[in-house]
Motif scaffolding. Structure first.
Motif, short mmCIF file in Angstrom:
data_model
loop_
_atom_site.label_atom_id
_atom_site.label_comp_id
_atom_site.label_asym_id
_atom_site.label_seq_id
_atom_site.Cartn_x
_atom_site.Cartn_y
_atom_site.Cartn_z
N VAL A 1 -20.69 17.37 15.15
CA VAL A 1 -20.21 17.78 16.48
C VAL A 1 -20.00 16.54 17.34
CG1 VAL A 1 -20.72 19.11 18.56
CG2 VAL A 1 -21.48 19.97 16.33
N ARG B 1 -17.36 28.56 18.81
CA ARG B 1 -16.93 27.32 18.17
C ARG B 1 -15.95 27.57 17.03
NH1 ARG B 1 -22.36 24.03 17.08
NH2 ARG B 1 -22.71 25.74 15.64
N THR C 1 -9.71 25.66 22.24
CA THR C 1 -10.73 24.65 21.93
C THR C 1 -10.15 23.25 21.95
OG1 THR C 1 -12.00 26.23 20.59
CG2 THR C 1 -12.45 23.89 20.23
N GLY D 1 -16.74 22.23 21.12
CA GLY D 1 -16.15 23.49 20.66
C GLY D 1 -15.72 23.44 19.20
#
Length: 253
Positions: free
Chosen positions: A66, A8, A238, A72
């Protein structure tokens, strides 16, 4: 391989209330949903618990935001820092310092987005912003300043052009370019150039509240500020908003 190892990309977002932070994160993650919040142990926090904490003026910078549309990205919010209190500022400094020393890359802070809104009421720098750029050494973590609500400057230039006698249609077409030219010579960029800890770069973001908002410049500028090739590759892979950047990166490699 890099995505499997680090997983991440972690960003701290700083900015006063109503700076458009959530809107920008939603655009970057291609969603209109709110983020899910997790504590430092990775446990999801119930929305009711969060609301109660906010009402008491409590906020934990370690909490992770998130978006399910793009897990990601992990975002941390500095909520409370912009009130200008010394204890909140110390918490932000300590968080940045601690995250920069994390031994595991996946736990490190990889970038900081500092949002400064350009709508009429708040165009000058606050004490919190002056303090951050004068006293906060972020080390190798790049800081990108996001001038949000930049379209407010279009309205200012539109009114000037109308006062000069320009027809409405012409004034509307000319206003964005006039705003960019005026801003380039204005006090904001001069301030950021002269501070002790200047940002790596800045980006102007107009119309982020519109459905067809383009956050491509933010994605591209962020990628360019990353000195570490591994981090650059992680960030580019990402993000999902700029296919052009993925193709460009692949071609360069």
């Amino acid at each position: 391989m890099i995505r499997r190892k680090i997983r991440r990309f972690r960003i701290l977002i700083i900015g006063r209330a109503n700076a458009g932070k959530t809107t920008i994160l939603q655009r970057v993650c291609n969603t209109q949903d709110n983020p899910e919040i997790y504590n430092g142990a990775g446990e999801k926090i119930d929305a009711a618990v969060l609301t109660a904490s906010r009402e008491r003026g409590e906020h934990d910078i370690e909490n992770e935001m998130v978006f399910q549309s793009n897990p990601g990205f992990v975002f941390h919010d500095s909520r409370g820092f912009e009130a200008g209190g010394e204890s909140e500022f110390i918490k932000v400094k300590e968080f940045i310092a601690a995250r920069s020393k994390e031994t595991k890359l996946k736990n490190r802070l990889h970038a900081i987005w500092y949002c400064i809104p350009m709508d009429e009421e708040s165009r000058s720098f606050t004490q919190a912003e002056i303090k951050f750029f004068s006293q906060c050494d972020t080390g190798s973590i790049p800081v990108i300043v996001l001038f949000t609500k930049f379209d407010a400057l279009y309205d200012v230039e539109f009114r000037k052009l109308r006062q000069e006698g320009k027809p409405r249609k012409d004034a509307k077409e000319l206003a964005p370019k006039h705003a960019e030219d005026s801003f380039a010579k204005g006090p904001q960029l001069k301030f950021l150039k002269d501070v002790r800890w200047p940002p790596k770069c800045h980006v102007c973001l107009p119309d982020m509240d519109k459905d067809d908002a383009d956050c491509g410049p933010l994605i591209e500028r962020t990628a360019r500020t990353l000195d570490d090739e591994v981090m650059e590759q992680l960030f580019v892979s990402t993000q999902k908003t700029s296919l052009e950047l993925c193709m460009k990166y692949a071609a360069e490699r």
